[in-house]
Design a protein around this motif. Structure first.
Motif, PDB file in Angstrom:
ATOM      1  N   SER A   4       0.854  -1.372  -0.017  1.00 34.77           N
ATOM      2  CA  SER A   4       0.095  -0.052   0.067  1.00 34.77           C
ATOM      3  C   SER A   4       0.986   1.273   0.079  1.00 34.77           C
ATOM      4  O   SER A   4       0.482   2.440  -0.665  1.00 34.77           O
ATOM      5  CB  SER A   4      -0.938  -0.129   1.211  1.00 34.77           C
ATOM      6  OG  SER A   4      -1.943  -1.019   1.152  1.00 34.77           O
ATOM      7  N   THR A   5       1.926   1.038   0.640  1.00 34.04           N
ATOM      8  CA  THR A   5       2.819   2.262   0.783  1.00 34.04           C
ATOM      9  C   THR A   5       3.242   2.718  -0.579  1.00 34.04           C
ATOM     10  O   THR A   5       3.397   3.856  -1.159  1.00 34.04           O
ATOM     11  CB  THR A   5       4.091   1.988   1.617  1.00 34.04           C
ATOM     12  OG1 THR A   5       3.623   1.736   2.956  1.00 34.04           O
ATOM     13  CG2 THR A   5       5.047   3.388   1.703  1.00 34.04           C
ATOM     14  N   ARG A   6       3.631   1.806  -1.412  1.00 33.25           N
ATOM     15  CA  ARG A   6       4.270   1.810  -2.796  1.00 33.25           C
ATOM     16  C   ARG A   6       3.232   2.428  -3.743  1.00 33.25           C
ATOM     17  O   ARG A   6       3.369   3.322  -4.538  1.00 33.25           O
ATOM     18  CB  ARG A   6       4.883   0.727  -3.366  1.00 33.25           C
ATOM     19  CG  ARG A   6       6.143   0.186  -2.785  1.00 33.25           C
ATOM     20  CD  ARG A   6       6.671  -0.795  -3.384  1.00 33.25           C
ATOM     21  NE  ARG A   6       7.376  -0.519  -4.588  1.00 33.25           N
ATOM     22  CZ  ARG A   6       7.587  -1.172  -5.731  1.00 33.25           C
ATOM     23  NH1 ARG A   6       7.256  -2.299  -5.546  1.00 33.25           N
ATOM     24  NH2 ARG A   6       8.042  -0.747  -6.808  1.00 33.25           N
ATOM     25  N   ILE A   7       1.927   2.147  -3.384  1.00 31.29           N
ATOM     26  CA  ILE A   7       0.638   2.314  -4.430  1.00 31.29           C
ATOM     27  C   ILE A   7       0.328   3.883  -3.739  1.00 31.29           C
ATOM     28  O   ILE A   7       0.260   4.777  -4.650  1.00 31.29           O
ATOM     29  CB  ILE A   7      -0.532   1.482  -4.129  1.00 31.29           C
ATOM     30  CG1 ILE A   7      -0.384   0.172  -4.423  1.00 31.29           C
ATOM     31  CG2 ILE A   7      -1.692   2.033  -4.848  1.00 31.29           C
ATOM     32  CD1 ILE A   7      -1.398  -0.918  -4.018  1.00 31.29           C
ATOM     33  N   MET A   8       0.558   4.319  -2.728  1.00 33.56           N
ATOM     34  CA  MET A   8       0.294   5.546  -2.206  1.00 33.56           C
ATOM     35  C   MET A   8       1.286   6.490  -2.791  1.00 33.56           C
ATOM     36  O   MET A   8       0.992   7.742  -3.228  1.00 33.56           O
ATOM     37  CB  MET A   8       0.286   5.527  -0.618  1.00 33.56           C
ATOM     38  CG  MET A   8      -0.305   6.774  -0.084  1.00 33.56           C
ATOM     39  SD  MET A   8      -0.377   6.666   1.812  1.00 33.56           S
ATOM     40  CE  MET A   8      -0.423   5.031   2.291  1.00 33.56           C
ATOM     41  N   ARG A   9       2.566   6.158  -2.816  1.00 30.37           N
ATOM     42  CA  ARG A   9       3.518   6.922  -3.593  1.00 30.37           C
ATOM     43  C   ARG A   9       3.297   6.924  -4.832  1.00 30.37           C
ATOM     44  O   ARG A   9       3.843   8.046  -5.526  1.00 30.37           O
ATOM     45  CB  ARG A   9       5.042   6.368  -3.159  1.00 30.37           C
ATOM     46  CG  ARG A   9       5.436   6.301  -1.779  1.00 30.37           C
ATOM     47  CD  ARG A   9       6.686   5.841  -1.555  1.00 30.37           C
ATOM     48  NE  ARG A   9       7.141   5.569  -0.234  1.00 30.37           N
ATOM     49  CZ  ARG A   9       7.782   4.508   0.257  1.00 30.37           C
ATOM     50  NH1 ARG A   9       8.387   3.654  -0.711  1.00 30.37           N
ATOM     51  NH2 ARG A   9       8.159   4.567   1.385  1.00 30.37           N
ATOM     52  N   GLY A  10       2.552   6.548  -5.534  1.00 29.48           N
ATOM     53  CA  GLY A  10       2.282   6.558  -6.881  1.00 29.48           C
ATOM     54  C   GLY A  10       3.414   5.625  -7.664  1.00 29.48           C
ATOM     55  O   GLY A  10       3.472   5.641  -8.938  1.00 29.48           O
ATOM     56  N   GLU A  11       4.099   4.666  -7.100  1.00 31.35           N
ATOM     57  CA  GLU A  11       5.026   3.938  -7.889  1.00 31.35           C
ATOM     58  C   GLU A  11       4.452   2.995  -8.661  1.00 31.35           C
ATOM     59  O   GLU A  11       4.819   2.387  -9.759  1.00 31.35           O
ATOM     60  CB  GLU A  11       6.072   3.067  -6.792  1.00 31.35           C
ATOM     61  CG  GLU A  11       6.903   4.308  -6.217  1.00 31.35           C
ATOM     62  CD  GLU A  11       7.639   3.577  -4.967  1.00 31.35           C
ATOM     63  OE1 GLU A  11       8.058   2.142  -5.098  1.00 31.35           O
ATOM     64  OE2 GLU A  11       8.041   4.019  -4.148  1.00 31.35           O
ATOM     65  N   ILE A  12       3.454   2.284  -8.087  1.00 32.02           N
ATOM     66  CA  ILE A  12       2.801   0.993  -8.849  1.00 32.02           C
ATOM     67  C   ILE A  12       1.261   1.196  -8.645  1.00 32.02           C
ATOM     68  O   ILE A  12       0.718   1.808  -7.675  1.00 32.02           O
ATOM     69  CB  ILE A  12       3.271  -0.054  -8.251  1.00 32.02           C
ATOM     70  CG1 ILE A  12       2.934  -0.317  -6.699  1.00 32.02           C
ATOM     71  CG2 ILE A  12       4.677  -0.488  -8.323  1.00 32.02           C
ATOM     72  CD1 ILE A  12       3.313  -1.722  -5.954  1.00 32.02           C
ATOM     73  N   ASP A  13       0.715   0.258  -9.483  1.00 34.48           N
ATOM     74  CA  ASP A  13      -0.819   0.115  -9.153  1.00 34.48           C
ATOM     75  C   ASP A  13      -1.043  -0.983  -8.254  1.00 34.48           C
ATOM     76  O   ASP A  13      -0.339  -1.671  -7.968  1.00 34.48           O
ATOM     77  CB  ASP A  13      -1.810   0.183 -10.590  1.00 34.48           C
ATOM     78  CG  ASP A  13      -1.327  -1.076 -11.288  1.00 34.48           C
ATOM     79  OD1 ASP A  13      -0.860  -1.879 -10.746  1.00 34.48           O
ATOM     80  OD2 ASP A  13      -1.631  -1.149 -12.786  1.00 34.48           O
ATOM     81  N   ILE A  14      -2.404  -1.256  -8.101  1.00 37.16           N
ATOM     82  CA  ILE A  14      -2.685  -2.518  -7.253  1.00 37.16           C
ATOM     83  C   ILE A  14      -2.204  -3.914  -7.633  1.00 37.16           C
ATOM     84  O   ILE A  14      -2.510  -4.701  -6.861  1.00 37.16           O
ATOM     85  CB  ILE A  14      -4.416  -2.315  -6.834  1.00 37.16           C
ATOM     86  CG1 ILE A  14      -5.045  -2.637  -8.071  1.00 37.16           C
ATOM     87  CG2 ILE A  14      -4.613  -1.122  -6.111  1.00 37.16           C
ATOM     88  CD1 ILE A  14      -6.804  -2.960  -7.983  1.00 37.16           C
ATOM     89  N   HIS A  15      -1.980  -3.848  -8.945  1.00 32.71           N
ATOM     90  CA  HIS A  15      -1.499  -5.135  -9.517  1.00 32.71           C
ATOM     91  C   HIS A  15      -0.064  -5.213  -9.469  1.00 32.71           C
ATOM     92  O   HIS A  15       0.426  -6.183 -10.160  1.00 32.71           O
ATOM     93  CB  HIS A  15      -2.198  -5.406 -10.958  1.00 32.71           C
ATOM     94  CG  HIS A  15      -3.738  -5.247 -11.033  1.00 32.71           C
ATOM     95  ND1 HIS A  15      -4.300  -6.300 -10.256  1.00 32.71           N
ATOM     96  CD2 HIS A  15      -4.504  -4.492 -11.409  1.00 32.71           C
ATOM     97  CE1 HIS A  15      -5.508  -5.889 -10.328  1.00 32.71           C
ATOM     98  NE2 HIS A  15      -5.754  -4.788 -10.888  1.00 32.71           N
ATOM     99  N   GLY A  16       0.584  -4.223  -9.181  1.00 33.88           N
ATOM    100  CA  GLY A  16       2.233  -4.031  -9.217  1.00 33.88           C
ATOM    101  C   GLY A  16       2.693  -3.596 -10.513  1.00 33.88           C
ATOM    102  O   GLY A  16       3.725  -3.559 -10.923  1.00 33.88           O
ATOM    103  N   ASN A  17       1.813  -2.994 -11.492  1.00 33.13           N
ATOM    104  CA  ASN A  17       2.322  -2.296 -12.574  1.00 33.13           C
ATOM    105  C   ASN A  17       3.024  -1.173 -12.451  1.00 33.13           C
ATOM    106  O   ASN A  17       2.369  -0.194 -11.563  1.00 33.13           O
ATOM    107  CB  ASN A  17       1.347  -2.260 -13.607  1.00 33.13           C
ATOM    108  CG  ASN A  17       0.588  -3.537 -14.139  1.00 33.13           C
ATOM    109  OD1 ASN A  17       1.078  -4.425 -14.502  1.00 33.13           O
ATOM    110  ND2 ASN A  17      -0.779  -3.460 -13.875  1.00 33.13           N
TER     111      ASN A  17
END
Length: 153
Positions: free
Chosen positions: A137-150
């Motif tokens: 969730s941290t990486r998603i929140m930072r805008g690095e990845i989407d919920i599928h890891g893209n």
């Protein structure tokens, strides 16, 4: 039939969370799945900003309702401490990620001190994103990845 515990903040219902939830229902096998969601107060201690508890719960319920092989009953409760009812109630399994495995070991030590049987721990390896780092969730929140890891950049 088994009684299974799983918990988390569930800020985003990403592929790692889906893996945990799916495995919990598979293990329950027509039994009971107890899902703890961290309270807003607990979640904010871990992250800069989180969606409110009711929204996170609604999103989790929406995902669970899409499961076609969900034969077990479930209940969702608010976690105000790291262990919730797993410190006092009987469970057959607790499903954790490799990130929270140490907490499950600590839980069983605390249960033993209280004269309770340990809960069998099922550690699920993290789901990796495109860059071979764990989806979080941290990486998603930072805008690095989407919920599928893209990757988003």
């Amino acid at each position: 039939m088994a009684k299974v515990a799983v918990g988390g903040t569930f800020q985003y219902i990403h592929d790692g969370h889906k893996k945990l939830i799916n495995k919990s229902f598979e293990l329950a096998n027509d039994g009971q799945v107890d899902i703890g969601i961290t309270s807003d107060e607990m979640a904010r201690k871990q992250r800069l900003k989180v969606t409110d508890y009711n929204t996170r719960k609604k999103n989790l319920v929406n995902y669970i309702e899409t499961l076609t092989d969900k034969n077990s009953s479930y209940q969702i409760f608010k976690l105000t401490d790291p262990y919730g009812p797993t410190l006092t109630d009987d469970y057959d399994y607790i499903v954790v990620s490799s990130k929270t495995y140490e907490s499950a070991l600590e839980l069983n030590k605390l249960r033993q001190k209280r004269g309770l049987e340990p809960i069998e721990i099922l550690k699920i390896e993290c789901v990796m994103a495109e860059d071979s780092l764990p989806i979080s969730s941290t990486r998603i929140m930072r805008g690095e990845i989407d919920i599928h890891g893209n990757l988003k950049y």
